[in-house]
Write a protein that holds these residues in place. Structure first.
Motif, PDB file in Angstrom:
ATOM      1  N   GLU A 125       0.840  -1.200   0.000  1.00  0.00           N
ATOM      2  CA  GLU A 125       0.000   0.000   0.000  1.00  0.00           C
ATOM      3  C   GLU A 125       0.872   1.246   0.000  1.00  0.00           C
ATOM      4  OE1 GLU A 125      -1.813   3.501   1.391  1.00  0.00           O
ATOM      5  OE2 GLU A 125      -0.420   2.353   2.656  1.00  0.00           O
ATOM      6  N   ARG A 126       1.962   1.208   0.786  1.00  0.00           N
ATOM      7  CA  ARG A 126       2.881   2.338   0.837  1.00  0.00           C
ATOM      8  C   ARG A 126       3.512   2.582  -0.521  1.00  0.00           C
ATOM      9  NH1 ARG A 126       8.262   3.053   1.056  1.00  0.00           N
ATOM     10  NH2 ARG A 126       9.085   4.844   2.251  1.00  0.00           N
ATOM     11  N   ALA A 127       3.932   1.513  -1.190  1.00  0.00           N
ATOM     12  CA  ALA A 127       4.570   1.635  -2.502  1.00  0.00           C
ATOM     13  C   ALA A 127       3.606   2.248  -3.520  1.00  0.00           C
ATOM     14  CB  ALA A 127       5.057   0.273  -2.973  1.00  0.00           C
ATOM     15  N   ALA A 128       2.347   1.826  -3.473  1.00  0.00           N
ATOM     16  CA  ALA A 128       1.352   2.377  -4.401  1.00  0.00           C
ATOM     17  C   ALA A 128       1.124   3.868  -4.131  1.00  0.00           C
ATOM     18  CB  ALA A 128       0.042   1.607  -4.268  1.00  0.00           C
ATOM     19  N   ASP A 156       5.003   7.968  -7.332  1.00  0.00           N
ATOM     20  CA  ASP A 156       5.718   9.046  -8.020  1.00  0.00           C
ATOM     21  C   ASP A 156       7.174   9.170  -7.565  1.00  0.00           C
ATOM     22  OD1 ASP A 156       3.446   9.677  -9.425  1.00  0.00           O
ATOM     23  OD2 ASP A 156       2.828  11.296  -8.068  1.00  0.00           O
ATOM     24  N   PHE A 157       7.516   8.414  -6.534  1.00  0.00           N
ATOM     25  CA  PHE A 157       8.881   8.439  -5.994  1.00  0.00           C
ATOM     26  C   PHE A 157       9.397   7.000  -5.965  1.00  0.00           C
ATOM     27  CE2 PHE A 157       6.128  11.593  -4.068  1.00  0.00           C
ATOM     28  CZ  PHE A 157       6.780  12.786  -4.397  1.00  0.00           C
ATOM     29  N   PRO A 158       9.784   6.468  -7.118  1.00  0.00           N
ATOM     30  CA  PRO A 158      10.047   5.027  -7.235  1.00  0.00           C
ATOM     31  C   PRO A 158      11.095   4.465  -6.292  1.00  0.00           C
ATOM     32  CG  PRO A 158      10.846   6.238  -9.164  1.00  0.00           C
ATOM     33  CD  PRO A 158       9.995   7.174  -8.394  1.00  0.00           C
TER      34      PRO A 158
END
Length: 216
Positions: free
Chosen positions: A172-175, A179-181
């Motif tokens: 969830e955090r990654a999604a 915009d900040f890969p």
């Protein structure tokens, strides 16, 4: 009328109850009133032994340390690196045994001198390896502070082994941070596999001490 001291309540009993209750309610919920209720006494009875909550936390941290070092032995001739590694690992294991264990330990003052035994041995190991005393103190305290800080953050996510706080789902955090890969991908390394992360961080600390002081 003079207040009489309860003959049934001693300091050790209070501390053992507090450590047990800590795992149930956490540091914020650990009040003298809650401990008194658990012991079936009135809260003022605890003030015979502890003038405030910090005094209780000091004794709790001391008891945690006693339990951690009870029966602990290090092989004769262990290097200073092995001493720092073993002490840091043992501290992390001990802190993880209690909800908010690192917060209890952090900033507390030991009430006895039991810690001086290991401290003396560690400082002696480093000074015999070529560190001067200020360098030895800095090396041991840096490993100690790293461990406390690491476990504090670890327990912020996993209060007890196998328990995870809501809001720390890595996917969830990654999604949310798409915009900040790089920052998004970093979550998998930050908020998972704490044992592996601790070992790697500890090795970095040891390598930094070696590089800074030029002592292998």
């Amino acid at each position: 009328m003079a207040t009489q001291r309860s003959p049934k309540l001693d300091k050790k009993q209070v501390v053992e109850t507090a450590l047990r209750l800590l795992n149930e309610v956490g540091l914020d919920g650990l009040t003298l009133r809650a401990i008194a209720k658990e012991l079936n006494v009135q809260a003022p009875a605890l003030y015979w032994h502890f003038k405030n909550k910090q005094a209780l936390l000091d004794e709790m941290a001391t008891e945690m340390y006693r339990r951690m070092t009870e029966g602990a032995r290090l092989a004769p001739g262990a290097s200073w690196q092995e001493r720092l590694l073993d002490a840091s690992r043992a501290l992390r294991t001990a802190l993880l045994g209690y909800r908010d264990g690192a917060k209890v330990f952090s900033g507390s003052r030991f009430t006895g001198t039991e810690h001086a035994v290991q401290m003396e041995a560690s400082l002696r190991s480093l000074t015999e390896a070529g560190f001067d005393l200020p360098q030895a103190v800095r090396a041991t305290s840096t490993a100690y502070f790293f461990t406390l800080g690491f476990v504090t953050e670890e327990q912020g996510v996993e209060p007890l082994p196998g328990e995870r706080r809501e809001g720390y789902d890595v996917e969830e955090r990654a999604a949310r941070m798409a915009d900040f890969p790089l920052a998004a991908a970093a979550g998998a390394a930050i908020f998972q596999n704490y044992a592996e992360g601790f070992e790697e961080g500890l090795r970095l600390v040891i390598a930094g001490i070696e590089a800074r002081y030029g002592i292998k």
